[in-house]
Design a protein around this motif. Structure first.
Motif, PDB file in Angstrom:
ATOM      1  N   MET A 177     -10.355-101.968  67.470  1.00 42.01           N
ATOM      2  CA  MET A 177      -9.979-101.040  66.404  1.00 42.01           C
ATOM      3  C   MET A 177      -9.864-101.799  65.083  1.00 42.01           C
ATOM      4  O   MET A 177      -9.193-102.820  65.018  1.00 42.01           O
ATOM      5  CB  MET A 177      -8.639-100.371  66.744  1.00 42.01           C
ATOM      6  N   LYS A 178     -10.502-101.284  64.048  1.00 39.44           N
ATOM      7  CA  LYS A 178     -10.402-101.910  62.745  1.00 39.44           C
ATOM      8  C   LYS A 178      -9.060-101.578  62.100  1.00 39.44           C
ATOM      9  O   LYS A 178      -8.446-100.546  62.397  1.00 39.44           O
ATOM     10  CB  LYS A 178     -11.547-101.442  61.847  1.00 39.44           C
ATOM     11  N   LEU A 179      -8.627-102.456  61.203  1.00 35.09           N
ATOM     12  CA  LEU A 179      -7.337-102.261  60.541  1.00 35.09           C
ATOM     13  C   LEU A 179      -7.276-100.929  59.817  1.00 35.09           C
ATOM     14  O   LEU A 179      -6.267-100.216  59.889  1.00 35.09           O
ATOM     15  CB  LEU A 179      -7.074-103.407  59.559  1.00 35.09           C
ATOM     16  N   ASP A 180      -8.337-100.559  59.124  1.00 31.18           N
ATOM     17  CA  ASP A 180      -8.343 -99.309  58.372  1.00 31.18           C
ATOM     18  C   ASP A 180      -8.102 -98.118  59.295  1.00 31.18           C
ATOM     19  O   ASP A 180      -7.379 -97.179  58.951  1.00 31.18           O
ATOM     20  CB  ASP A 180      -9.680 -99.146  57.634  1.00 31.18           C
TER      21      ASP A 180
ATOM     22  N   ALA B  88      -6.445 -98.161  62.202  1.00 31.20           N
ATOM     23  CA  ALA B  88      -5.041 -98.181  62.635  1.00 31.20           C
ATOM     24  C   ALA B  88      -4.133 -97.634  61.543  1.00 31.20           C
ATOM     25  O   ALA B  88      -3.188 -96.875  61.822  1.00 31.20           O
ATOM     26  CB  ALA B  88      -4.631 -99.605  63.004  1.00 31.20           C
ATOM     27  N   ILE B  89      -4.409 -98.017  60.286  1.00 30.94           N
ATOM     28  CA  ILE B  89      -3.589 -97.529  59.173  1.00 30.94           C
ATOM     29  C   ILE B  89      -3.682 -96.011  59.059  1.00 30.94           C
ATOM     30  O   ILE B  89      -2.666 -95.320  58.894  1.00 30.94           O
ATOM     31  CB  ILE B  89      -4.018 -98.200  57.850  1.00 30.94           C
ATOM     32  N   MET B  90      -4.881 -95.486  59.145  1.00 28.41           N
ATOM     33  CA  MET B  90      -5.084 -94.046  58.979  1.00 28.41           C
ATOM     34  C   MET B  90      -4.581 -93.231  60.175  1.00 28.41           C
ATOM     35  O   MET B  90      -4.209 -92.074  60.029  1.00 28.41           O
ATOM     36  CB  MET B  90      -6.571 -93.750  58.732  1.00 28.41           C
ATOM     37  N   LYS B  91      -4.555 -93.858  61.362  1.00 26.31           N
ATOM     38  CA  LYS B  91      -4.094 -93.145  62.561  1.00 26.31           C
ATOM     39  C   LYS B  91      -2.581 -93.214  62.750  1.00 26.31           C
ATOM     40  O   LYS B  91      -2.009 -92.440  63.508  1.00 26.31           O
ATOM     41  CB  LYS B  91      -4.779 -93.719  63.813  1.00 26.31           C
ATOM     42  N   ARG B  92      -1.931 -94.164  62.082  1.00 21.85           N
ATOM     43  CA  ARG B  92      -0.494 -94.309  62.268  1.00 21.85           C
ATOM     44  C   ARG B  92       0.246 -93.066  61.766  1.00 21.85           C
ATOM     45  O   ARG B  92      -0.022 -92.543  60.705  1.00 21.85           O
ATOM     46  CB  ARG B  92       0.026 -95.534  61.512  1.00 21.85           C
ATOM     47  N   ALA B  93       1.159 -92.593  62.573  1.00 27.16           N
ATOM     48  CA  ALA B  93       1.972 -91.431  62.216  1.00 27.16           C
ATOM     49  C   ALA B  93       3.318 -91.563  62.915  1.00 27.16           C
ATOM     50  O   ALA B  93       3.455 -92.301  63.891  1.00 27.16           O
ATOM     51  CB  ALA B  93       1.277 -90.142  62.639  1.00 27.16           C
ATOM     52  N   SER B  94       4.296 -90.859  62.412  1.00 29.86           N
ATOM     53  CA  SER B  94       5.621 -90.876  63.044  1.00 29.86           C
ATOM     54  C   SER B  94       5.596 -90.008  64.295  1.00 29.86           C
ATOM     55  O   SER B  94       5.358 -88.795  64.215  1.00 29.86           O
ATOM     56  CB  SER B  94       6.680 -90.365  62.063  1.00 29.86           C
ATOM     57  N   VAL B  95       5.827 -90.638  65.440  1.00 28.55           N
ATOM     58  CA  VAL B  95       5.821 -89.941  66.727  1.00 28.55           C
ATOM     59  C   VAL B  95       7.268 -89.741  67.168  1.00 28.55           C
ATOM     60  O   VAL B  95       8.024 -90.702  67.273  1.00 28.55           O
ATOM     61  CB  VAL B  95       5.033 -90.749  67.783  1.00 28.55           C
ATOM     62  N   ARG B  96       7.636 -88.512  67.427  1.00 28.69           N
ATOM     63  CA  ARG B  96       9.032 -88.198  67.764  1.00 28.69           C
ATOM     64  C   ARG B  96       9.231 -87.746  69.207  1.00 28.69           C
ATOM     65  O   ARG B  96      10.356 -87.610  69.661  1.00 28.69           O
ATOM     66  CB  ARG B  96       9.557 -87.133  66.806  1.00 28.69           C
TER      67      ARG B  96
ATOM     68  N   LEU C  78       4.298-104.237  63.474  1.00 27.10           N
ATOM     69  CA  LEU C  78       4.591-103.750  64.822  1.00 27.10           C
ATOM     70  C   LEU C  78       4.025-102.342  65.014  1.00 27.10           C
ATOM     71  O   LEU C  78       3.396-102.042  66.043  1.00 27.10           O
ATOM     72  CB  LEU C  78       6.106-103.770  65.030  1.00 27.10           C
ATOM     73  N   MET C  79       4.216-101.483  64.031  1.00 26.95           N
ATOM     74  CA  MET C  79       3.760-100.097  64.143  1.00 26.95           C
ATOM     75  C   MET C  79       2.231-100.003  64.174  1.00 26.95           C
ATOM     76  O   MET C  79       1.674 -99.179  64.911  1.00 26.95           O
ATOM     77  CB  MET C  79       4.315 -99.278  62.987  1.00 26.95           C
ATOM     78  N   LEU C  80       1.566-100.843  63.400  1.00 31.63           N
ATOM     79  CA  LEU C  80       0.100-100.816  63.404  1.00 31.63           C
ATOM     80  C   LEU C  80      -0.451-101.350  64.723  1.00 31.63           C
ATOM     81  O   LEU C  80      -1.440-100.834  65.247  1.00 31.63           O
ATOM     82  CB  LEU C  80      -0.442-101.613  62.223  1.00 31.63           C
ATOM     83  N   LYS C  81       0.190-102.374  65.268  1.00 31.58           N
ATOM     84  CA  LYS C  81      -0.226-102.886  66.576  1.00 31.58           C
ATOM     85  C   LYS C  81      -0.039-101.817  67.647  1.00 31.58           C
ATOM     86  O   LYS C  81      -0.853-101.685  68.570  1.00 31.58           O
ATOM     87  CB  LYS C  81       0.569-104.141  66.930  1.00 31.58           C
ATOM     88  N   ALA C  82       1.045-101.046  67.521  1.00 35.53           N
ATOM     89  CA  ALA C  82       1.302 -99.973  68.478  1.00 35.53           C
ATOM     90  C   ALA C  82       0.157 -98.963  68.488  1.00 35.53           C
ATOM     91  O   ALA C  82      -0.255 -98.481  69.550  1.00 35.53           O
ATOM     92  CB  ALA C  82       2.621 -99.276  68.148  1.00 35.53           C
TER      93      ALA C  82
END
Length: 202
Positions: free
Chosen positions: A1-4, A6-14, A135-139
């Protein structure tokens, strides 16, 4: 997965599945976290992982306490707070198979003298915040979800999280991060402001 990606897919998961997060996954998250910039090279962060059922229940209840305090701070009626909290507990919002508490050790510093107390504290918090982002991007790369919890920083609650971690008042909680596999499809939200609105080039 490219960094871009991961950044765009990151979201707050509740909301999380009950599936456990492995020790290997936790290690990978923290390895990514400690690659973050750290002011004066101090690396004065500490990552406390809460995985046992008993301690996770206590952490979850503290998140609940923090949510109540937050709702009261924004002047929600008590009746509405009760309904919201009932929904949170019934639906399992923020209930995760692991929680990572990120602390800084306020004794570890570079500049001596009380006149530098505030800036040293700010630098340490900034360093820990950058570690949390790593940490969140690695997740995201690992297929895990995360969310930043700030309500555990309210007075009285932060101290209880520290006690559960076995730490004294020299440590400060920067953030509590629930970690797990998302229960639902992750849908990142669009930002309210675009690049042009938040950028000034002089």
């Amino acid at each position: 997965m490219k960094l871009d990606e991961a950044i765009m897919k990151r979201a707050s998961v509740r909301y999380f599945k009950d599936d456990p997060v492995s020790d290997e996954e936790i290690r990978a998250l923290i390895e990514a976290a400690i690659r973050a910039p750290t002011a004066s090279g101090l690396e004065n962060w500490l990552f406390v992982v809460f995985k046992s059922e008993e301690v996770r229940k206590e952490i979850y209840d503290l998140i609940g306490e923090g949510m109540v305090e937050y709702y009261r701070a924004v002047n929600l009626p008590e009746e509405k707070i009760k309904k919201l909290m009932k929904r949170i507990y019934e639906e399992g919002m923020y209930r995760a198979p692991a929680y990572i508490a990120v602390f800084i050790d306020r004794r570890v510093r570079f500049l001596k003298g009380r006149e530098f107390d505030e800036v040293e504290f700010i630098w340490s918090v900034e360093s820990a915040a950058m570690a949390i982002q790593n940490l969140m991007l690695k997740a995201v790369e690992l297929g895990l979800g995360t969310v930043y919890i700030g309500v555990t920083n309210f007075r009285g609650i932060e101290e209880k999280v520290r006690e559960l971690a076995g730490l004294d008042e020299n440590y400060y909680l920067v953030g509590l991060i629930p970690v797990g596999r998302p229960r639902d499809e992750v849908k990142p939200r669009r930002r309210k402001k675009g690049v042009e609105e938040v950028t000034r080039i002089l």
